[in-house]
Design a protein around this motif. Structure first.
Motif, short mmCIF file in Angstrom:
data_model
loop_
_atom_site.label_atom_id
_atom_site.label_comp_id
_atom_site.label_asym_id
_atom_site.label_seq_id
_atom_site.Cartn_x
_atom_site.Cartn_y
_atom_site.Cartn_z
N LEU A 28 0.77 -1.16 0.11
CA LEU A 28 0.13 0.04 -0.14
C LEU A 28 1.07 1.34 0.08
O LEU A 28 0.35 2.16 -0.55
CB LEU A 28 -0.84 0.09 1.18
CG LEU A 28 -1.98 -1.01 1.13
CD1 LEU A 28 -2.77 -1.02 2.45
CD2 LEU A 28 -3.04 -0.70 0.02
N ARG A 29 2.03 1.10 0.64
CA ARG A 29 2.96 2.43 0.64
C ARG A 29 3.91 2.72 -0.51
O ARG A 29 4.38 3.59 -0.60
CB ARG A 29 3.78 2.23 1.95
CG ARG A 29 2.72 2.49 3.21
CD ARG A 29 3.68 2.77 4.55
NE ARG A 29 2.92 2.99 5.65
CZ ARG A 29 3.72 2.88 6.72
NH1 ARG A 29 4.78 2.56 6.92
NH2 ARG A 29 2.88 3.16 7.80
N SER A 30 4.09 1.41 -1.28
CA SER A 30 5.01 1.52 -2.41
C SER A 30 4.44 2.40 -3.65
O SER A 30 3.38 2.35 -4.00
CB SER A 30 5.49 0.18 -2.78
OG SER A 30 6.46 0.20 -3.62
N PRO A 31 5.28 3.37 -4.06
CA PRO A 31 4.67 4.28 -4.96
C PRO A 31 4.98 3.53 -6.47
O PRO A 31 4.39 3.96 -7.31
CB PRO A 31 5.70 5.43 -5.19
CG PRO A 31 7.09 5.02 -4.34
CD PRO A 31 6.56 4.08 -3.42
N ILE A 32 5.47 2.38 -6.50
CA ILE A 32 5.87 1.64 -7.52
C ILE A 32 4.55 1.02 -8.22
O ILE A 32 4.32 0.88 -9.24
CB ILE A 32 6.81 0.58 -7.39
CG1 ILE A 32 7.27 0.18 -8.79
CG2 ILE A 32 6.18 -0.80 -6.86
CD1 ILE A 32 8.64 -0.75 -8.81
#
Length: 142
Positions: A101-105
């Protein structure tokens, strides 16, 4: 702004829903076998589910967790988590959900320079705050 597509700077999560294109190392591909799981995690989050509830939902479906999927694909270093109990392959941790959920990828952006070295002499690498990361938007399909 730094160009993250040069050299070996792709910072991909170990669950590799997104991987490098073998034909073009500057292009990222989505792994369709597991992309539906990531989409489901985001859909549940948008519906207001918290991380523990999402984890329970995914665990009920008996889906391979990220490290087990990596081991199944032949990546090394993950089998030690499953030697004692085969059922551990299907037990997701809250950190896995949180990292997705936090990963910008997963939004189609690349992020780099997440850690810095205080000096050339030091082996320490200090983490930067997410606001300080170098982010290149819309580098691939999200």
């Amino acid at each position: 702004m730094q160009d993250f597509s040069r050299g070996n700077i792709w910072l991909l999560p170990h669950h590799t829903v997104i991987s490098k294109d073998p034909a073009d190392h500057n292009h990222l591909l989505i792994d369709d076998k597991v992309a539906h799981i990531v989409r489901e995690i985001f859909d549940l989050a948008l519906q207001g589910y918290g991380i523990p509830k999402i984890r329970k939902h995914i665990n009920k479906q008996h889906i391979l967790r990220p490290a087990a999927y990596a081991a199944e694909r032949g990546e090394t270093g993950f089998e030690r988590y499953f030697e004692d109990n085969e059922e551990n392959r299907y037990i997701w941790g809250e950190n896995s959900i949180r990292n997705i959920l936090r990963s910008p990828i997963y939004a189609g952006n690349l992020a780099g320079y997440k850690r810095i070295s205080p000096s050339m002499k030091s082996r320490k690498r200090l983490s930067k705050l997410p606001e300080e990361w170098e982010v290149i938007p819309d580098t691939h399909e999200g």
